[in-house]
Design an enzyme around this catalytic site. Structure first.
Site, mmCIF file in Angstrom:
data_model
loop_
_atom_site.group_PDB
_atom_site.id
_atom_site.type_symbol
_atom_site.label_atom_id
_atom_site.label_comp_id
_atom_site.label_asym_id
_atom_site.label_seq_id
_atom_site.Cartn_x
_atom_site.Cartn_y
_atom_site.Cartn_z
ATOM 1 N N LYS A 1 0.814 -1.216 0.000
ATOM 2 C CA LYS A 1 0.000 0.000 0.000
ATOM 3 C C LYS A 1 0.846 1.263 0.000
ATOM 4 C CE LYS A 1 -4.419 -1.799 1.167
ATOM 5 N NZ LYS A 1 -5.538 -1.989 2.083
ATOM 6 N N ARG B 1 -3.842 -10.133 4.628
ATOM 7 C CA ARG B 1 -4.153 -10.100 3.187
ATOM 8 C C ARG B 1 -2.926 -9.587 2.451
ATOM 9 N NH1 ARG B 1 -6.004 -6.489 -0.560
ATOM 10 N NH2 ARG B 1 -7.420 -7.278 -2.138
HETATM 11 C C1 7PM Z 1 -5.416 0.213 -5.490
HETATM 12 C C2 7PM Z 1 -5.462 0.669 -4.190
HETATM 13 C C3 7PM Z 1 -5.653 -1.112 -5.788
HETATM 14 C C4 7PM Z 1 -5.775 -0.210 -3.166
HETATM 15 C C5 7PM Z 1 -5.947 -1.987 -4.762
HETATM 16 C C6 7PM Z 1 -6.040 -1.528 -3.461
HETATM 17 C C7 7PM Z 1 -8.159 -4.335 1.187
HETATM 18 C C8 7PM Z 1 -9.182 -5.097 0.633
HETATM 19 C C9 7PM Z 1 -8.169 -3.992 -0.936
HETATM 20 C C10 7PM Z 1 -7.958 -4.364 2.602
HETATM 21 C C11 7PM Z 1 -9.790 -5.900 2.705
HETATM 22 C C12 7PM Z 1 -5.132 -3.359 -2.233
HETATM 23 C C13 7PM Z 1 -6.303 -2.440 -2.330
HETATM 24 N N1 7PM Z 1 -7.527 -3.670 0.190
HETATM 25 N N2 7PM Z 1 -9.987 -5.881 1.376
HETATM 26 N N3 7PM Z 1 -9.179 -4.866 -0.695
HETATM 27 N N4 7PM Z 1 -8.811 -5.167 3.314
HETATM 28 N N5 7PM Z 1 -10.586 -6.657 3.477
HETATM 29 O O1 7PM Z 1 -4.046 -2.807 -1.914
HETATM 30 O O2 7PM Z 1 -7.107 -3.693 3.198
HETATM 31 O O3 7PM Z 1 -5.211 -4.546 -2.500
HETATM 32 S S1 7PM Z 1 -7.826 -3.355 -2.505
#
Ligand code: 7PM
Length: 277
Positions: free
Chosen positions: A222, A256
């Site tokens: 992130k 995750r």
């Molecule tokens: C761009 C920015 C693409 C952020 C993808 C993301 C989470 C999630 C995501 C989380 C849960 C990523 C995120 N993040 N589901 N889905 N918790 N439960 O970095 O922190 O994968 S998408």
């Protein structure tokens, strides 16, 4: 904290942290192989994650990604269902990253065991879609909506506000018939939060244990890790594994992650030092 997560046909012990591997099912703009190619790539990647030690796979069709173009229900199903069907035989619990009730119902019918909803079942019909099944749910906090949430996030007391939101959503889910043994909570790192907010939540993660549900942490690659290290997204593996380890140390029970092997190594070193393996 619940010692066990009831997740469709699976019972997952939360005594030790579990690794949830991220599987993106998104069209590859650099290939013209079409849907079969996208699905085949996602399935191959998922198998590698299991090989590397993933305990759960989180499958996303990109509809809920911050900043992403919205995807229709039909398109999301076309992307995800073939992948769920192909992976159901792996005997690993499948999580679906979606906010759409019909996608929840259809993927659960196809073999998914956990719904990972960044909107915490607030869409009309979402509570019932999960309640009518045996699937578990991850309730995540987000301030605002994906397209705009990083504009100007503000909190009085970020830990108290995220905690209160999750406590409310757990109560609503329970009232709808989803027992605590089927609920996971997640502070939603990066979802309408600045670095200072994310760090405050990571420091205080143990306080979410009083919700009586397992805690999930998603820190992998992130932008907060980019802010800390100065590294671009593809070079955040070490920072991600370190952040996952710190989250686990502060009580997270599901991590995750994109980088399953690195996360597993970090957890193995911790377990060895603690004398628990
Ligand atoms: C761009 C920015 C693409 C952020 C993808 C993301 C989470 C999630 C995501 C989380 C849960 C990523 C995120 N993040 N589901 N889905 N918790 N439960 O970095 O922190 O994968 S998408």
């Amino acid at each position: 904290m619940a010692p066990e997560l009831h997740c469709g046909n699976y019972r997952l012990s939360l005594e030790r942290p579990l690794i949830m591997g991220i599987v993106n099912v998104t069209p590859d703009s650099f290939s013209d192989g079409g849907r079969h190619f996208d699905a085949a790539q996602a399935v191959a990647h998922a198998r590698q994650l299991v090989e590397a030690g993933a305990d759960i796979l989180d499958i996303g069709g990109e509809s809920s990604r911050p900043g992403a173009q919205p995807v229709s229900e039909e398109e999301e199903l076309r992307r995800i269902v073939p992948v769920v069907e192909a992976l159901a035989e792996l005997r690993v619990p499948l999580s679906i990253d979606t906010v759409k009730p019909q996608v929840m119902r259809r993927t659960i019918a196809a073999g998914a065991s956990l719904i990972n909803d960044i909107a915490a079942l607030q869409a009309p019909g979402a509570l019932r879609a999960v309640a009518d099944s045996g699937a578990a749910v991850c309730l995540m906090h987000m301030q605002g909506e994906p397209r705009t949430m990083q504009g100007d996030p503000r909190y009085g007391d970020v830990v108290a506000e995220v905690h209160d939101f999750l406590a409310q959503r757990v109560a609503v889910a329970q009232a709808a018939g989803i027992g605590r043994e089927r609920i996971v909570v997640d502070p939603g790192f990066g979802f309408g939060k600045r670095l200072e907010h994310n760090l405050a939540l990571l420091r205080a993660l143990a306080r979410f244990g009083d919700l009586g549900a397992g805690v999930l942490a998603g820190l992998s690659r992130k932008s907060m890790l980019g802010e800390i290290t100065g590294r671009k997204v593809g070079l955040r593996e070490t920072a991600s594994a370190t952040a996952a380890l710190l989250a686990a140390r502060n009580g997270a029970r599901i991590l995750r992650v994109h980088d399953v092997a690195a996360t597993r190594d970090a957890l193995a070193v911790w377990a060895a030092v603690e004398g628990t393996r």
